[in-house]
Enzyme design. Structure first.
Site, short mmCIF file in Angstrom:
data_model
loop_
_atom_site.label_atom_id
_atom_site.label_comp_id
_atom_site.label_asym_id
_atom_site.label_seq_id
_atom_site.Cartn_x
_atom_site.Cartn_y
_atom_site.Cartn_z
N ASP A 160 0.86 -1.19 0.00
CA ASP A 160 0.00 0.00 0.00
C ASP A 160 0.90 1.23 0.00
OD1 ASP A 160 -1.79 -2.08 0.42
OD2 ASP A 160 -3.02 -0.95 1.86
N LYS A 170 -10.18 0.25 -2.41
CA LYS A 170 -10.06 0.05 -0.97
C LYS A 170 -10.29 1.36 -0.21
CE LYS A 170 -6.83 -1.27 2.72
NZ LYS A 170 -5.46 -1.74 3.05
N LYS A 210 -6.83 3.37 -3.30
CA LYS A 210 -7.23 3.35 -1.90
C LYS A 210 -7.38 4.79 -1.42
CE LYS A 210 -5.17 1.92 2.55
NZ LYS A 210 -4.04 1.18 3.18
#
Lengths: 774, 326
Positions: B163, B262, B226
């Site tokens: 991430d 996400k 995300k």
């Protein structure tokens, strides 16, 4: 329990039914049938008809068909209660309205479930839109009741109001009608629609529960015949929301009765998507515009006009979104679109769509269950002249038509006989406001649609009706200012044959008609004798020409208030310079105080010049992060029929406010003394009043007024004349449902001859909603 | 008892990885995102859709499958991470899972790079992937070579998902080439590990920026986009998420690629879990309710879900102390 794993495969939503047991219990309690609510109690049921749930076809209740006697009893009860009700202080009425608001909130879910059962609309809408707006409306008007004495000094209620409401927002329309009427001190007889009377009857019970005095609110159920009986009854004010067809009938029926009328009628509102818009937002806008309440919404954005550059992409996004809509049980919380209110309406939708298809429209449709349901529908390739583009369908059918330029978009948007609402989608504030100013609609939503608030006036232009509901303007519709009583006696018809005039001295002066900035001979070729000489005998064709000339004077309405003020001041200056001449004319016409009349006319020019850049709109606090603007707009072309007496001042008093607000007028001056007005055209010319802004047609007033009333391109008519002439003008105005104002006889030099009321009548409110957020 | 497929199989991508494109500003420049309309739609998502009873339970189980169970705190320790991994393996008490008839694990665990070895060890054999934040999380203001090296290090330690955080400055100054180059370099550094691009939307201010940053990240090869690090003032919100999933949909419509989404940070309740799933189903469809295309970055949310599921099974309201902490 394998159920969970099965659901995990499909990840369907399943059913989320709203519990309806409280409503079923209530209906069971009334199994014997409902009577009317008159004088504070429910009458015994009379001859009844069935009320059904459109989604299931189940009979929900039996409701009484109101007779003429029932209506009269209700009106009598309202009449009896009215002095007591208006005798309460504003504060005391506010307490009652507050109690109604609170009770609506306390019974919110009950009303939502009952509404969804009766009307077929999804519970999400009745729960999240209708009922909260109902409570908001009563709160807001509790406030107006409280503020009556300070905000509307000198105003009085009309008395007994007859109110007829439709089936698409049954309880909300009740609130829109009842709350302002009661706040203002009127009492009410309300007839709900025969398809959906149940929430009104439940509301009657809460009115009793919270101690509303007997007879203040009366509810009579029934069909169109009951409605007709209410229109014919001895009421002091009528308000109707429903179809344009019925609105037209009511306009004719009430012509000449001197009762104010508010009509909120049909629409075919444009939904304009420019290429720079957030297309996803616009797609969701269409969902809220035409698939809200199954498109059974008078202000539904039914005509989607989309920039050709993004038409393909927009249509693709819209189709995909449409297919995700869920249509079915109104009491399922997952339902986006419920049932169509009645099989009669379903047949109408089917018929119109079939006609559209026969005319070449191509349909994209979603799924829909068996029964009284219609699928969400997009109709492509809809030409502006076709049935689907012109007829109000009142169903979930959006048409898509492309445009190339903003000018194109405005012209398509305005190509309709209606003028209720418009929705404009663009991120360009310049473009949004430009188009908002140009569309003919009483309500404009920028990057939004179907927003309502009790503080924001709602109502239409053109054949969508007249009058506004909500806010200060809506209160105004339930109040009256003291007006002079009595009508003028109609003058005799002018004779066209020679030999009736008085001998003249000096060089002959020819009074002509004044059309499009030019002096014009009357089409008839005839003149009639008036004191001081001869006047042209105008006819229908002269009116036609004058209206055409007025229509062309478009620039005037777009000029700044300052520009118009300058012209009006200049008019005063030039009138003053020729004051003696006008005095002589008026004296020759038999005036006893000509100097005073001319002086007042000059002052009036100043007063309306002063108002030209000051009579303004407002920004209202409605919902969060929105600018909601109320803008008074000119009608465009107005017809004005002037009184016989005070020929200069009567003319000036009516024409000046109209042109100060940006209208172009076709005026019929005093029939018996028209030369003071025809003298004025030279003053108009020297004062830079643009050609076509003021057109003067002399002749037989009531005949010419009738032609103006019938003219579809005249948006408003003021008639100052006889009672019979007023009746004819109002009845004839039903053709395009133009706004009319009939003025009884008065002293035009006094306070009744001038004021804000004239400016309010010379304009119509456009409410523009603009949400904002970075 | 019907078993769901093991998490490892769930994780296998049902689609090829995003190949990315060249930087194509035309795909986002001038794209309008109207804030008011986005908020209105976001508010309507949960008033238009509702899941009850068994459907609610199933949707909550599905949320667990999609959770990146996360700990990103300065006081993380090996023991703390092991406990988190135990919860990821067994997110709900066995009797509840049995009563529901499901076998379920979370979608992944998400930790700081130095915690990756502990997580990998604790999850060995479970098939649950370890995700590591990297690139100078959360602000990302570290020299690029160090950020890339951090990615490589985390991957080497066994992280299967990375991430990353983007440089917000590039968005705020409209320096799209710099943003593109950065994410592209990060994607290369990831190798076989999947790249989730954290846009830190709370720092980007406008939804137009969110849309553009989403698009650039996808063009540069992000497998997931995300919302947040969880450390910004405002983290995942529905209007921001709506904007991102629409960007993802638009990117897919042009390129044919399937990108995951996400949301992370600020989502604490079972209700949130349902709301974001409704968003995915309404805007993108059924496929985006699978962990290969949807993750919920959350920690305390799982506890609330577990309580709701127990209530579904027993009909009694549950107490947190009767469930294992994560």
């Amino acid at each position: 329990m394998t159920e969970i794993t099965d659901i995990l495969k499909t990840m369907e939503y399943g059913m989320a039914p709203e519990d309806s047991s409280a409503v079923r219990d209530w209906l069971a309690r009334h199994e014997a049938g409902f009577g009317h609510f008159i004088g504070g109690s429910m009458t015994a049921p009379g001859e009844t008809f069935e009320v059904t749930a459109p989604a299931s076809g189940d009979v929900l209740a039996r409701v009484t068909q109101g007779t003429q006697a029932d209506v009269e009893a209700a009106v009598a009860a309202a009449r009896k209660a009215q002095p007591g009700w208006v005798g309460l202080s504003g504060h005391e009425r506010a307490r009652h309205l507050y109690a109604l608001a609170r009770h609506v909130q306390q019974h919110a879910r009950f009303f939502a479930v009952l509404e969804s059962l009766d009307n077929g609309k999804p519970i999400r809408e009745s729960r999240d839109v209708d009922v909260p707006l109902v409570a908001r409306h009563f709160y807001h008007h509790a406030g107006w009741a409280e503020l009556m004495e300070t905000e509307f000094p000198g105003a009085a209620p009309h008395g007994v109001c007859g109110q007829i409401i439709p089936w698409n927002f049954p309880l909300l329309m009740l609130a829109w009608k009842v709350a302002p009427a009661l706040a203002a001190g009127n009492t009410v007889v309300l007839k709900p629609a025969e398809y959906t009377p149940l929430t009104a009857l439940a509301f009657a019970e809460i009115a009793r529960e919270c101690g509303l005095p007997k007879g203040v609110l009366n509810i009579v159920t029934g069909d169109g015949e009951t409605g007709a009986a209410l229109v014919a009854a001895d009421v002091d004010k009528l308000a109707f929301t429903g179809s344009t067809e019925v609105g037209r009938i009511i306009r004719r029926e009430t012509a000449g009765r001197g009762i104010p009328l508010t009509l909120e009628l049909g629409g075919k509102s444009p939904f304009v998507v420019f290429a720079d818009a957030d297309l996803d937002a616009a797609v969701e806008g269409v969902v809220d515009a035409i698939w809200f309440n199954g498109g059974q919404v008078c202000c539904a954005g039914a005509r989607v006009l989309v920039a050709e550059a993004v038409e393909e992409r927009f249509t693709r996004l819209l189709s995909a979104r449409m297919k995700a809509l869920r249509i079915g049980d109104p009491l399922d919380k997952n339902t986006d679109m419920g049932a169509i209110v009645h099989p009669v309406q379903l047949d109408r939708i089917r018929r119109l769509v079939a006609q559209g298809v026969a005319e070449g429209a191509e349909l994209i449709q979603g799924d829909c269950p068996e029964g009284c349901f219609y699928p969400a529908t997009i109709a492509r390739h809809v030409e502006p002249a076709s049935t689907l583009a012109t007829e109000e369908i009142f169903g979930p059918v959006a048409t898509i038509t492309s445009f190339r330029t903003p000018e194109d978009a405005v012209s398509l948007a305005n190509a309709t006989r209606y003028g209720l609402a418009a929705s404009i989608w663009t991120e360009n504030v310049n473009l949004a406001l430009d188009v908002a100013a140009q569309v003919k609609a009483g309500v404009v939503w920028v990057n939004a649609t179907n927003l309502f608030d009790a503080g924001a006036p709602f109502g239409g232009m053109r054949e969508s009706g007249f009058g506004r509901e909500g806010g200060r303007e809506g209160m105004g519709a339930y109040l009256k200012a003291p007006q002079p009583e009595g009508w003028e006696t109609a003058p005799e018809a002018p004779g066209a044959a020679p030999g009736l005039g008085q001998p003249q001295q000096g060089i002959d002066r020819t009074a002509k008609l004044y059309i499009g900035g030019k002096q014009a001979r009357p089409d008839s070729g005839y003149s009639y004798a008036v004191p001081g000489g001869l006047a042209g005998l105008g006819n229908r064709k002269d009116i036609r020409n004058a209206v055409e000339a007025a229509r062309k004077a478009k620039g005037w309405g777009k000029a700044t208030g300052h520009n118009r003020a300058q012209v009006l001041y200049y008019l005063a200056e030039n009138l003053s310079a020729r004051a003696t001449e006008f005095e002589a004319r008026l004296t020759a016409s038999g005036s006893s105080d000509a100097a005073q009349e001319v002086e007042t006319a000059i002052r009036r020019c100043f007063w309306y010049a002063a108002q030209a850049d000051k009579f303004d709109g407002a920004v209202r606090p409605t919902v969060g992060r929105h600018v909601t603007m109320m803008m008074p707009e000119p009608f465009g072309v107005m017809g004005i029929a002037c009184p016989v007496e005070q020929p200069l001042l009567g003319f000036v008093s009516l024409v000046l406010p109209a042109i100060a607000m940006g209208n172009a007028v076709v005026a019929v001056p005093s029939q018996t003394h028209p030369l003071a007005a025809t003298d004025l055209y030279q003053v108009l010319e020297t004062s830079d009043v643009p050609a076509g802004v003021v057109n003067i047609v002399t002749g037989e007033r009531d005949v010419l007024a009738r032609t103006l009333a019938e003219h579809d391109d005249v948006a408003a008519l003021w008639y100052a004349g006889s009672a019979e002439g007023a009746r004819v003008a109002e009845a004839a105005s039903a053709g395009n449902l133009k706004s009319t104002w009939c003025l009884g006889s008065r002293d035009w030099s006094g306070p009744d001859g001038q004021g804000r009321a004239f400016l309010e009548r010379a304009t119509q409110i456009k409410t523009i909603w603009t949400p904002y957020g970075a | 008892m019907t078993s769901l497929p093991a998490t490892a199989t769930q994780m296998a991508l049902h689609h090829a990885r995003n190949a990315g494109t060249a930087l194509e500003p035309a795909m986002f420049e001038g794209h309008a995102v109207n804030r008011s309309a986005a908020e209105k739609r976001a508010a309507q998502l949960t008033t238009r859709r509702s899941v009850k009873k068994a459907h609610q339970a199933a949707w909550l189980v599905n949320a667990i499958r999609c959770i990146d169970l996360t700990t990103l705190a300065g006081d993380d320790t090996a023991g703390r991470v092991r406990r988190l991994c135990a919860k990821a393996r067994q997110p709900i008490r066995p009797d509840i899972a049995e009563a529901l008839g499901v076998t379920v694990t979370t979608g992944a665990v998400c930790v700081y790079p130095t915690m990756v070895p502990h997580a990998v060890e604790a999850l060995e054999g479970t098939g649950i992937p370890v995700a590591s934040v990297a690139t100078g999380f959360p602000a990302g203001l570290m020299p690029l070579p160090l950020r890339l090296e951090e990615i490589r290090w985390a991957v080497q330690q066994g992280a299967q998902e990375i991430d990353i955080v983007i440089t917000r400055e590039h968005v705020l100054t409209g320096n799209w080439p710099a943003l593109y180059d950065e994410v592209k370099a990060m994607r290369e550094a990831c190798g076989d590990a999947h790249l989730k691009a954290i846009l830190a939307t709370g720092d980007l201010a406008t939804l137009g920026n969110v849309y553009a940053a989403s698009m650039v990240a996808m063009q540069a090869g992000a497998d997931f986009i995300k919302t947040s690090t969880g450390k910004e003032g405002v983290n995942a919100t529905l209007p921001v998420s709506l904007t991102m999933v629409r960007a993802l949909r638009d990117y897919g419509a042009i390129t044919g690629e399937r990108i995951g989404f996400k949301p992370a940070g600020g989502m604490k309740t079972a209700k949130d879990a349902i709301a974001w799933q409704i968003l995915m189903r309404e805007e993108l469809g059924r496929d985006w309710l699978e962990p290969d295309l949807f993750r919920l970055g959350a920690s305390s949310m799982l506890g609330d879900i577990e309580r709701q599921l127990e209530h579904h099974v027993t009909g009694r309201y549950a107490a947190a102390h009767r469930h294992a902490p994560s």
